[in-house]
Design an enzyme around this catalytic site. Sequence first.
Site, PDB file in Angstrom:
ATOM      1  N   LYS A 211       0.839  -1.204   0.000  1.00 52.55           N
ATOM      2  CA  LYS A 211       0.000   0.000   0.000  1.00 52.55           C
ATOM      3  C   LYS A 211       0.874   1.253   0.000  1.00 52.55           C
ATOM      4  O   LYS A 211       0.698   2.157  -0.798  1.00 52.55           O
ATOM      5  CB  LYS A 211      -0.926  -0.019   1.218  1.00 52.55           C
ATOM      6  CG  LYS A 211      -1.780   1.218   1.348  1.00 52.55           C
ATOM      7  CD  LYS A 211      -2.725   1.152   2.533  1.00 52.55           C
ATOM      8  CE  LYS A 211      -3.391   2.515   2.711  1.00 52.55           C
ATOM      9  NZ  LYS A 211      -4.301   2.561   3.854  1.00 52.55           N
ATOM     10  N   GLU A 217      10.404  -4.708   4.590  1.00 51.59           N
ATOM     11  CA  GLU A 217      10.441  -6.119   4.193  1.00 51.59           C
ATOM     12  C   GLU A 217      10.164  -6.261   2.699  1.00 51.59           C
ATOM     13  O   GLU A 217      10.874  -6.960   1.969  1.00 51.59           O
ATOM     14  CB  GLU A 217       9.373  -6.928   4.965  1.00 51.59           C
ATOM     15  CG  GLU A 217       9.672  -7.128   6.433  1.00 51.59           C
ATOM     16  CD  GLU A 217       9.212  -5.973   7.309  1.00 51.59           C
ATOM     17  OE1 GLU A 217       8.916  -4.876   6.771  1.00 51.59           O
ATOM     18  OE2 GLU A 217       9.170  -6.153   8.533  1.00 51.59           O
ATOM     19  N   GLY A 283      -4.803  -1.685   4.940  1.00 51.14           N
ATOM     20  CA  GLY A 283      -4.054  -2.861   4.487  1.00 51.14           C
ATOM     21  C   GLY A 283      -4.791  -4.167   4.766  1.00 51.14           C
ATOM     22  O   GLY A 283      -4.915  -5.029   3.897  1.00 51.14           O
ATOM     23  N   ARG A 284      -5.316  -4.296   5.983  1.00 52.02           N
ATOM     24  CA  ARG A 284      -5.960  -5.561   6.352  1.00 52.02           C
ATOM     25  C   ARG A 284      -7.361  -5.687   5.770  1.00 52.02           C
ATOM     26  O   ARG A 284      -8.045  -6.690   5.991  1.00 52.02           O
ATOM     27  CB  ARG A 284      -5.987  -5.709   7.874  1.00 52.02           C
ATOM     28  CG  ARG A 284      -6.603  -4.529   8.618  1.00 52.02           C
ATOM     29  CD  ARG A 284      -6.280  -4.590  10.107  1.00 52.02           C
ATOM     30  NE  ARG A 284      -6.727  -3.416  10.834  1.00 52.02           N
ATOM     31  CZ  ARG A 284      -6.023  -2.278  10.934  1.00 52.02           C
ATOM     32  NH1 ARG A 284      -4.868  -2.163  10.316  1.00 52.02           N
ATOM     33  NH2 ARG A 284      -6.488  -1.268  11.637  1.00 52.02           N
ATOM     34  N   GLU A 369      -5.109  -6.226  14.822  1.00 51.01           N
ATOM     35  CA  GLU A 369      -4.559  -4.934  14.417  1.00 51.01           C
ATOM     36  C   GLU A 369      -5.663  -3.881  14.460  1.00 51.01           C
ATOM     37  O   GLU A 369      -5.415  -2.703  14.687  1.00 51.01           O
ATOM     38  CB  GLU A 369      -3.943  -5.020  13.006  1.00 51.01           C
ATOM     39  CG  GLU A 369      -2.898  -3.947  12.754  1.00 51.01           C
ATOM     40  CD  GLU A 369      -2.097  -4.154  11.484  1.00 51.01           C
ATOM     41  OE1 GLU A 369      -2.674  -4.043  10.393  1.00 51.01           O
ATOM     42  OE2 GLU A 369      -0.881  -4.393  11.573  1.00 51.01           O
ATOM     43  N   HIS A 400      -6.506 -32.706  18.088  1.00 55.83           N
ATOM     44  CA  HIS A 400      -5.445 -33.568  18.614  1.00 55.83           C
ATOM     45  C   HIS A 400      -4.314 -32.748  19.225  1.00 55.83           C
ATOM     46  O   HIS A 400      -3.228 -33.278  19.452  1.00 55.83           O
ATOM     47  CB  HIS A 400      -4.926 -34.471  17.504  1.00 55.83           C
ATOM     48  CG  HIS A 400      -5.977 -35.406  16.999  1.00 55.83           C
ATOM     49  ND1 HIS A 400      -6.255 -36.614  17.593  1.00 55.83           N
ATOM     50  CD2 HIS A 400      -6.876 -35.273  15.996  1.00 55.83           C
ATOM     51  CE1 HIS A 400      -7.250 -37.202  16.956  1.00 55.83           C
ATOM     52  NE2 HIS A 400      -7.655 -36.402  15.984  1.00 55.83           N
ATOM     53  N   LYS A 524       9.171  -0.846  14.179  1.00 58.81           N
ATOM     54  CA  LYS A 524       9.747  -0.606  12.842  1.00 58.81           C
ATOM     55  C   LYS A 524      10.838   0.443  12.915  1.00 58.81           C
ATOM     56  O   LYS A 524      11.911   0.314  12.333  1.00 58.81           O
ATOM     57  CB  LYS A 524       8.670  -0.033  11.903  1.00 58.81           C
ATOM     58  CG  LYS A 524       7.706  -1.007  11.339  1.00 58.81           C
ATOM     59  CD  LYS A 524       6.907  -0.249  10.277  1.00 58.81           C
ATOM     60  CE  LYS A 524       5.608  -0.905   9.953  1.00 58.81           C
ATOM     61  NZ  LYS A 524       4.773  -0.086   9.086  1.00 58.81           N
TER      62      LYS A 524
HETATM   63  O1  LIG Z   1       1.052  -2.720   2.190  1.00 57.38           O
HETATM   64  P1  LIG Z   1       2.143  -2.085   2.985  1.00 57.38           P
HETATM   65  O2  LIG Z   1       2.108  -0.602   2.948  1.00 57.38           O
HETATM   66  O3  LIG Z   1       3.488  -2.625   2.547  1.00 57.38           O
HETATM   67  O4  LIG Z   1       1.937  -2.494   4.483  1.00 57.38           O
HETATM   68  C1  LIG Z   1       2.007  -3.805   4.936  1.00 57.38           C
HETATM   69  C2  LIG Z   1       1.598  -3.910   6.390  1.00 57.38           C
HETATM   70  O5  LIG Z   1       2.540  -3.223   7.172  1.00 57.38           O
HETATM   71  C3  LIG Z   1       2.202  -2.436   8.266  1.00 57.38           C
HETATM   72  O6  LIG Z   1       3.209  -2.480   9.225  1.00 57.38           O
HETATM   73  C4  LIG Z   1       0.851  -2.565   8.874  1.00 57.38           C
HETATM   74  O7  LIG Z   1       0.886  -2.961  10.209  1.00 57.38           O
HETATM   75  C5  LIG Z   1      -0.090  -3.453   8.121  1.00 57.38           C
HETATM   76  O8  LIG Z   1      -1.387  -3.000   8.345  1.00 57.38           O
HETATM   77  C6  LIG Z   1       0.185  -3.463   6.650  1.00 57.38           C
HETATM   78  O9  LIG Z   1      -0.732  -4.306   6.012  1.00 57.38           O
END
Ligand SMILES: O=P(O)(O)OC[C@H]1O[C@H](O)[C@H](O)[C@@H](O)[C@@H]1O
Length: 560
Positions: A211, A217, A283-284, A369, A400, A524
């Site tokens: 986004k 990462e 994002g979620r 979140e 199990h 972060k």
């Molecule tokens: O899609 P991006 O901007 O790379 O974000 C990826 C993810 O990273 C963040 O740290 C948020 O906690 C998430 O809500 C998000 O989905």
Amino acid sequence: MPTPPIDPTTTSAWQALSEHESTLRPDLRTWFAQDPERAQRLTLPLADLTVDLSKNLVTDETIALLARLADEVQLTDRFAAMLAGERINVTEDRAVLHTALRRPAGAQPPLVVDGQQVDEDVQRVLAEVSAFAEKVRSGAWTGVTGERVRTVVNIGIGGSDLGPVMVYEALAPYVADDLEVRFVSNIDPTDLAQKTADLDPTTTLFIVASKTFTTLETLTNARLARAWLWERLVGEGRIEDTDEARRGAVAQHFVAVSTALDKVAEFGIDPANAFGFWDWVGGRYSVDSAIGTSLAIAIGPDAFRELLAGFHAVDEHARTTPFERNVPFLMGLLNVWYVNFLGAHTHAVLPYAQQLHRFPAYLQQLTMESNGKSVRWDGTPVTTQTGEVFWGEPGTNGQHAFYQLIHQGTRLIPADFIAVANPAYPLRDGETDVHALFLANFFAQTKALAFGKTADEVRAEGTAEEIVPARVFSGNRPTTSILAPALTPSVVGQLIALYEHITFAQGVVWGIDSFDQWGVELGKKLALEIAPAVQGDAAALDAQDPSTRSLIARYLELRD
Ligand SMILES: O=P(O)(O)OC[C@H]1O[C@H](O)[C@H](O)[C@@H](O)[C@@H]1O
């Protein structure tokens, strides 16, 4: 200033619920025995889903009081405000419009927010994603050597990974035979290394999904993937060893999905090969945006649209159904009942469908979140517990492993059981329908949890007296059963939207902004500050606290 949230604990419903709880003696055996209609009355339809709420620890009075609570905190008004594009994500000053992503083409009246023609923009990007997906599926889109794409690698994390990977697994039987999608998320280099190890670069397409297009990462993995592509293509003599050839390779083997198309261009991906979305998609909440491009390729644009239609059916249900029959809102308020009145700390989601094995992981981001907050949307402290821990594993594996604690432990763990009537693989073991056997477990577990087994019943089996207590099941352990006809794209969309709106309802009661995630920022930032220390910068190491410093020092000693 945002409108202050209504403190739920000051409502008349909260007071009444407290009093109700103090006198309620949950007894599902008696409740069912005395009320032959209970199962029928508390089993509700939600689009294609059948949702049985009757094994929850509630009476009609509880539900009436929860309805009053929903009313007093103005749940439906807030839902309407979200659908209309009001800036209910207060701390980020944004609208929250994931529901707009699944409005059907031509929905009336058109949704216009701050001058943006939302429907038009959504349909335009959906058409772009669909056209691109078709090109990849038909082989019209090729890599630099003219080979068609066989493997799509989605690089993304959090919401840019969990939704696509969960739906990809859920809809595996819909995936084109000659295509595979892999998902790289972790910055642990193992993830990319293992997922690309056996790939042919000439038939691989990377989708960089982010986004913000700033996520460490994802950008790191995207650079690693680009280096892998170049090294392999040049090394195998597939392309010239020139910058121009490298750029050409990126153009054919990389596309991006982001709200930050300028940053996509900086990375070297042609903006013509980028699919956008908007800051009002969290994002979620983004699997139904262009973030689902890998899915549109895998299952095809038509199935992707069916997925969206499933979401929309549940949006409409939530928007138009009175509380007493409104499944997402009822389930949200039931969760409030368990967390705030019965003291539950966690909530299990147990899919009896192997294809949904990533659904609990997906829900962890969606729910935790969203609602793992200690302040309300106006910055004041919350007035009650929020955000229970969601967790789960597919049945029967969980049976199990950890069900012991759900059946006989000291903690109350409300659980959602999800099953489908028709499996993708209807295998038989001789005469036995294996899926039917599987579902016998689904039915048996919720029955055991609800009704338990008394000491007399245990004794009647001839159990030695000293063992009897260990074999007693208290029962009255609440479950909701969700049964779908089959795991179709629409059903998967319905399940996701159901939990989105459950999460929303809980957030409204607690007065929190379910759409920000400031809690992930500190770690972060510190990771960036610590990065020089772990790479041997003495001053950066000195600047750390004693525990962190000695841990890093030990790590540096251990390194080969
Ligand atoms: O899609 P991006 O901007 O790379 O974000 C990826 C993810 O990273 C963040 O740290 C948020 O906690 C998430 O809500 C998000 O989905």
